[in-house]
Motif scaffolding. Structure first.
Motif, PDB file in Angstrom:
ATOM      1  N   GLU A 167     -56.275  29.722  30.097  1.00 26.51           N
ATOM      2  CA  GLU A 167     -57.639  29.791  29.568  1.00 26.51           C
ATOM      3  C   GLU A 167     -57.673  30.064  28.080  1.00 26.51           C
ATOM      4  N   VAL A 168     -56.739  29.433  27.371  1.00 24.95           N
ATOM      5  CA  VAL A 168     -56.742  29.557  25.918  1.00 24.95           C
ATOM      6  C   VAL A 168     -57.873  28.684  25.387  1.00 24.95           C
ATOM      7  N   LYS A 169     -58.711  29.264  24.542  1.00 23.96           N
ATOM      8  CA  LYS A 169     -59.863  28.507  24.055  1.00 23.96           C
ATOM      9  C   LYS A 169     -59.500  27.472  23.018  1.00 23.96           C
ATOM     10  N   GLY A 170     -60.366  26.490  22.883  1.00 23.63           N
ATOM     11  CA  GLY A 170     -60.147  25.407  21.924  1.00 23.63           C
ATOM     12  C   GLY A 170     -59.732  25.863  20.527  1.00 23.63           C
ATOM     13  N   GLU A 202     -45.556  27.826  30.388  1.00 24.13           N
ATOM     14  CA  GLU A 202     -46.570  26.789  30.201  1.00 24.13           C
ATOM     15  C   GLU A 202     -47.899  27.371  29.759  1.00 24.13           C
ATOM     16  N   VAL A 203     -48.766  26.484  29.293  1.00 20.63           N
ATOM     17  CA  VAL A 203     -50.145  26.872  29.016  1.00 20.63           C
ATOM     18  C   VAL A 203     -51.021  26.203  30.072  1.00 20.63           C
ATOM     19  N   PHE A 204     -51.751  26.989  30.838  1.00 17.95           N
ATOM     20  CA  PHE A 204     -52.590  26.454  31.906  1.00 17.95           C
ATOM     21  C   PHE A 204     -54.050  26.422  31.495  1.00 17.95           C
ATOM     22  N   LEU A 205     -54.752  25.376  31.936  1.00 21.03           N
ATOM     23  CA  LEU A 205     -56.176  25.268  31.612  1.00 21.03           C
ATOM     24  C   LEU A 205     -56.934  26.450  32.199  1.00 21.03           C
ATOM     25  N   SER A 206     -56.655  26.736  33.491  1.00 22.13           N
ATOM     26  CA  SER A 206     -57.348  27.868  34.096  1.00 22.13           C
ATOM     27  C   SER A 206     -56.325  28.807  34.729  1.00 22.13           C
ATOM     28  N   THR A 248     -63.178  21.782  40.084  1.00 22.05           N
ATOM     29  CA  THR A 248     -62.700  23.160  39.960  1.00 22.05           C
ATOM     30  C   THR A 248     -63.917  24.092  39.929  1.00 22.05           C
ATOM     31  N   GLN A 249     -63.639  25.377  39.727  1.00 21.29           N
ATOM     32  CA  GLN A 249     -64.736  26.324  39.512  1.00 21.29           C
ATOM     33  C   GLN A 249     -64.671  26.835  38.072  1.00 21.29           C
ATOM     34  N   HIS A 250     -64.053  26.004  37.215  1.00 18.47           N
ATOM     35  CA  HIS A 250     -63.743  26.429  35.850  1.00 18.47           C
ATOM     36  C   HIS A 250     -64.690  25.760  34.854  1.00 18.47           C
ATOM     37  N   PHE A 251     -65.149  26.526  33.873  1.00 21.25           N
ATOM     38  CA  PHE A 251     -66.126  26.017  32.906  1.00 21.25           C
ATOM     39  C   PHE A 251     -65.507  25.929  31.518  1.00 21.25           C
ATOM     40  N   ARG A 252     -65.733  24.813  30.849  1.00 18.30           N
ATOM     41  CA  ARG A 252     -65.192  24.664  29.497  1.00 18.30           C
ATOM     42  C   ARG A 252     -66.220  24.053  28.566  1.00 18.30           C
ATOM     43  N   ASN A 253     -65.884  24.116  27.270  1.00 11.23           N
ATOM     44  CA  ASN A 253     -66.707  23.587  26.187  1.00 11.23           C
ATOM     45  C   ASN A 253     -67.072  22.126  26.440  1.00 11.23           C
ATOM     46  N   ILE A 254     -68.374  21.800  26.390  1.00 11.77           N
ATOM     47  CA  ILE A 254     -68.780  20.417  26.659  1.00 11.77           C
ATOM     48  C   ILE A 254     -68.310  19.467  25.569  1.00 11.77           C
ATOM     49  N   ASN A 255     -67.962  19.980  24.405  1.00 13.25           N
ATOM     50  CA  ASN A 255     -67.524  19.093  23.332  1.00 13.25           C
ATOM     51  C   ASN A 255     -66.034  18.810  23.356  1.00 13.25           C
ATOM     52  N   ARG A 256     -65.288  19.516  24.202  1.00  8.65           N
ATOM     53  CA  ARG A 256     -63.847  19.339  24.208  1.00  8.65           C
ATOM     54  C   ARG A 256     -63.319  18.805  25.537  1.00  8.65           C
ATOM     55  N   HIS A 257     -64.095  18.971  26.606  1.00 12.80           N
ATOM     56  CA  HIS A 257     -63.582  18.635  27.929  1.00 12.80           C
ATOM     57  C   HIS A 257     -64.564  17.753  28.682  1.00 12.80           C
ATOM     58  N   GLU A 258     -64.071  17.047  29.688  1.00 13.56           N
ATOM     59  CA  GLU A 258     -64.948  16.269  30.560  1.00 13.56           C
ATOM     60  C   GLU A 258     -65.546  17.221  31.572  1.00 13.56           C
ATOM     61  N   VAL A 259     -66.821  17.436  31.472  1.00 10.24           N
ATOM     62  CA  VAL A 259     -67.440  18.434  32.341  1.00 10.24           C
ATOM     63  C   VAL A 259     -68.779  17.948  32.869  1.00 10.24           C
ATOM     64  N   GLU A 260     -69.252  18.611  33.924  1.00 13.50           N
ATOM     65  CA  GLU A 260     -70.593  18.348  34.442  1.00 13.50           C
ATOM     66  C   GLU A 260     -71.566  19.320  33.802  1.00 13.50           C
ATOM     67  N   THR A 261     -72.746  18.812  33.435  1.00 17.17           N
ATOM     68  CA  THR A 261     -73.748  19.718  32.879  1.00 17.17           C
ATOM     69  C   THR A 261     -75.058  19.540  33.631  1.00 17.17           C
ATOM     70  N   ASP A 262     -75.968  20.438  33.376  1.00 19.48           N
ATOM     71  CA  ASP A 262     -77.251  20.446  34.074  1.00 19.48           C
ATOM     72  C   ASP A 262     -78.331  20.656  33.019  1.00 19.48           C
ATOM     73  N   PRO A 263     -79.274  19.702  32.893  1.00 15.70           N
ATOM     74  CA  PRO A 263     -80.251  19.797  31.798  1.00 15.70           C
ATOM     75  C   PRO A 263     -81.157  21.025  31.853  1.00 15.70           C
ATOM     76  N   THR A 264     -81.278  21.634  33.041  1.00 13.57           N
ATOM     77  CA  THR A 264     -82.184  22.792  33.133  1.00 13.57           C
ATOM     78  C   THR A 264     -81.466  24.105  32.857  1.00 13.57           C
ATOM     79  N   LEU A 265     -80.153  24.020  32.705  1.00 17.79           N
ATOM     80  CA  LEU A 265     -79.345  25.237  32.627  1.00 17.79           C
ATOM     81  C   LEU A 265     -78.524  25.212  31.343  1.00 17.79           C
TER      82      LEU A 265
END
Lengths: 580, 580
Positions: free
Chosen positions: B534-537, B555-559, A447-464
């Protein structure tokens, strides 16, 4: 014309008034009048005023509200909580039973009316929102307990006083030796009867085969039956001679023309209580009006309601009344009885006018204990502790505000209680925003959607390092972000860019701007870029008036995804972070 | 050990103290001591206390701060604004010049110290954030004007009084006939000399070929030169006999052991001023400490700073001083002079101790006009109206807070000024959040990003109303959203789904939950779906504890993009909305 109709809603509903509406309004008026006669007398006693003040406070205010108010069903007049507040405020400047006391009550109504009209003209109705739902619920519950307790003395036939629960109970205990048993007999049986009327009578009458309409009507006449029965008992058995307190002589006639006092000292002393009464009365009233309007898909205009209630209070001030507002019980009865327009209120006023002209001699022997029973039964239905449980589950901050409001109202009096409730709600809110939630976010794969790294499975970048700031930035939390960014950047070695994702930042005030400038300067010194993404229109407009954007050591991106593509490593360098 | 080091930072820097640091600290101490002698005497007079109180207030507090404080460069002692606040607070409970006045000043320092330590132990340092940068800037500017004005009487040799600008100016005008010309000659020339020292001397000395270090040192000794010259003049020409007010006898010796009063009435009267002094002193101090620490990449711990300042004030209370805090001028001088650790402060205290032991007889003939000149020149450098211009451009709310702070400080006194500044900032913030910005959003073509339809070129869908709520939802604005959704849905006919995009909603309190429930019920009745995206944690966690999600008519949608794909029309039905 349109402007005139805004200030005189009667011009609106008056245009389509027909025979059907008239019939409905008149039936509602009869029912409400029957209910209001004992209630008005009772609330006047609660406010520490002669019984007739309650009737007077129901006549002019209802008529004026019918002209200026926007709710079709709201019934204005004396209500329990405002009567209690009146007793508390006026008791501080005059002795109950003196002429000064009655004049102070008129003055309180005038001040409160003037304040409401002012708020309405300035369209400041939103100020009432500072009284949150939980605080009001807690306040009403605690007030119900206070009011019921304050009536114990009338049921027991003793003299007692106090404005807080411990004072009242202490005073009752201290005078327990003086109990008048004839009064207790009347008071206790009236209370028991009225509780039964409220709980069981309707069902019983339906069981006997009466129509729902008639069963309902008779149930509402319950207090009148108690009044008639106990009055007859006192008269027949000569109980007044045995120490049963009675209402006594009430002047027969039209509401008098009265004049509030404009003495500066008195105005000064009543100023704060008047504001409190206005706000509480307005909030109670508007909640009822909106609830009833929603059921019929009508609209209530809060600012015009301020004017309606304000004019009603001014009316009370000049016709022997005391502060009034929209009452819950009477409004619901009015609504259920089919009232269609404010004309129902006007007819109610007419009914009460008749009562004050012709019926007052009949209540000479009415025992005060019966009125106290009416009050107790009415207010105990307001007591509802469920708000404590509901807020406890949902939010400790709301729970704290409710619990504090209830406790302080009971222990330190109504004014302290409600003022603390408002102050605590505001402080807790500010406290919450002073330590905002800041989430480090990563890209939700695919997706193009960003979420909390502690709550969701996400990609991260160590330089950013991307921080989503979950709060408007303003003076209370400005320094917090400064410290946080400093800490995060000094601890993690590989960071080349910091992106502040501003999707949840709704304001950046001047203090926060200075903090952002400081963050920018420090990161620049450390060779780290500072970028922003998803900055909203209004925030961006504001930032553009400062030099911050010129000095920014990085870019502002429309979306976080744009920032990620531009600043991040190629896909190979990213790490995948599973949700924890 | 780590806990001990938290409360005793001296254990931290003490481990690496070496010869180089010692030399640097001693040089800084000499320079600061020279500057502090006249300044301490002057500020004590500003506070209405005998001149020696200023010296005493600089000894124990500096030593204690060296042990408990975290800033390496902060110099603690009497400062102008806190001296003014002390005069204002103590003047309300005792007559200047009496023993009661001095004891009240000690008590104020004790209360203020106790309060600071308490805040520090409870880690409540963030409370100081309520004093926003603009409000502090405005307050300091207005205080500078007040302080300079308050010293006019010493320059003119008249008696005058007052705590507000109009009072002071009025009093000076009323006593203008009593001007003592010998005093004016001394005061005016001292003022002119000191202004020249501050503006032109350094440049002049450099021009003469002196090293930068020496030029700087001589510039800082300027006030001492003025003190010496005017003292000699008064002594030589016998001006004390011509009505020139002099400092007179100062007890020679160590700072005395003193005892603040614990009389309840006095504690009650000084309670609020003590809180005010603590907070203002702390905010001033922490700003300086953080600015200086940032230059050397050091860290200051705000909670430990509270303890350091608190202990310093307690020290002042028991050694004949009065409330102290970290001073801007002295800290900057200390820093510029190369102070490396708090030991520099300890050496300064030693220098001042020497002064109080041996030098006090030398200042017998020191004219008060010279001290007044020192104060005027020092505080006028604090006066800076640029904050008005800066905030005017950036934000009218911040401007209002600054302008009100300045005006009220000048016209109603320091306490009223700063209290109003805080109250106005908070109220303006609440007002802004009470009418949140709500944007209707659409899809930015070619992305998954949604923006305001009125600002960007986006795709919209007539059956789908997406509202991005740009504010946390809480009691102050709960009803606002209710009204808004109602209005939008009733006006637009084709809407089948409402999506509330919650990317900027950082909190939903209990009142707002009730509003959301009401919105859900109403939309359900109208056959319109209510969805969220996009409801936050943290917000979602909270909502899950209520029944709202079970009852949600949607419904509640992630994005937001997920919501758009699921609920929207196929692409053909969308309309393209150009930015306006």
């Amino acid at each position: 014309m349109k402007a005139l109709r805004r200030y005189l809603p009667i011009l609106d509903w008056g245009r389509s008034y027909d025979r059907g509406a008239l019939a409905n309004d008149m039936i509602a008026a009869v029912i409400v009048t029957i209910m209001l006669i004992p209630q008005s007398l009772a609330y006047a006693l609660l406010a520490g005023l002669p019984a007739e003040a309650g009737i007077y406070a129901s006549i002019a205010p209802i008529l004026l509200y019918a002209v200026f108010g926007t709710s079709r069903a709201l019934a204005v007049g004396p209500v329990a909580v405002v009567s209690l507040l009146t007793a508390s405020a006026v008791g501080q400047v005059a002795e109950q039973g003196t002429a000064g006391y009655a004049i102070a009550a008129l003055t309180l109504a005038a001040l409160s009316g003037g304040f409401l009209v002012l708020l309405g003209v300035l369209r400041l109705g939103f100020l009432a929102n500072f009284l949150s739902h939980p605080v009001i619920a807690g306040f009403i519950t605690a007030s119900g307990i206070l009011i019921a307790t304050s009536q114990l003395k009338h049921i027991l036939g003793i003299s007692a006083q106090g404005h807080t629960l411990p004072e009242m109970l202490g005073s009752v205990l201290a005078h327990l030796g003086e109990v008048n048993w004839a009064t207790v007999a009347i008071g206790a049986s009236a209370t028991a009867f009225l509780f039964w009327v409220r709980r069981g009578l309707k069902h019983f009458l339906r069981h006997l085969g009466l129509s729902p309409f008639l069963a309902d009507l008779l149930t509402k006449a319950g207090p009148v039956a108690a009044v008639v029965a106990t009055t007859l008992a006192v008269w027949g058995f000569g109980l007044a001679g045995h120490g049963v307190a009675i209402v006594g002589e009430i002047p027969q006639g039209l509401p008098p023309l009265t004049m509030p006092s404009f003495e500066p000292d008195l105005l000064g002393a009543l100023f704060m209580p008047a504001i409190l009464i206005s706000v509480i009365g307005f909030v109670e009233s508007i909640s009822i009006a909106q609830t009833l309007a929603a059921r019929k898909r009508q609209r209530v205009d809060p600012d015009q309601e301020l004017i309606g209630l304000g004019v009603a209070n001014l009316g009370a001030a000049f016709t022997g009344g005391y502060p009034v507002t929209g009452g819950f019980a009477r409004s619901v009865v009015n609504f259920d009885a089919g009232a269609e327009t404010p004309a129902a209120g006007a007819f109610t006023a007419l009914g009460l006018l008749m009562a004050s002209l012709f019926l007052t001699p009949l209540v000479y022997y009415l025992p005060k204990a019966t009125l106290a029973a009416t009050i107790i039964v009415a207010v105990l239905s307001l007591v509802d502790f469920s708000i404590l449980k509901k807020t406890w589950t949902y939010s400790r901050a709301d729970f704290t505000a409710v619990a504090a409001t209830i406790l302080l109202t009971l222990l330190a009096g109504v004014e302290m209680g409600v003022a603390s409730g408002v102050a605590i709600s505001v402080l807790l809110h500010l406290y919450k925003t002073s330590r905002p939630h800041v989430a480090e976010v990563g890209l939700v794969p695919g997706t193009q959607h960003f979420r909390n790294i502690n709550r969701h499975e996400v990609e991260t970048d160590p330089t950013l390092l991307t921080l989503r700031v979950d709060e408007s930035l303003y003076f209370v939390n400005a320094r917090f972000l400064e410290d946080l960014v400093q800490e995060r950047v000094t601890e993690g070695g590989a960071i080349e860019h910091v992106v502040l994702m501003f999707s949840a930042v709704n304001e950046v005030d001047f203090s926060a701007l200075e903090s952002l400038e400081a963050i920018n300067r420090r990161l620049k010194d450390m060779g780290v870029g500072l970028h922003m993404s998803e900055v909203k229109g209004p925030v961006m407009d504001r930032l553009k008036t400062s030099r911050f954007l010129d000095e920014l050591n990085g870019e502002v991106f429309l979306s976080q995804y744009d920032a990620w593509r531009k600043l991040g490593l190629p896909a190979a360098g990213r790490s995948h972070r599973p949700s924890t």
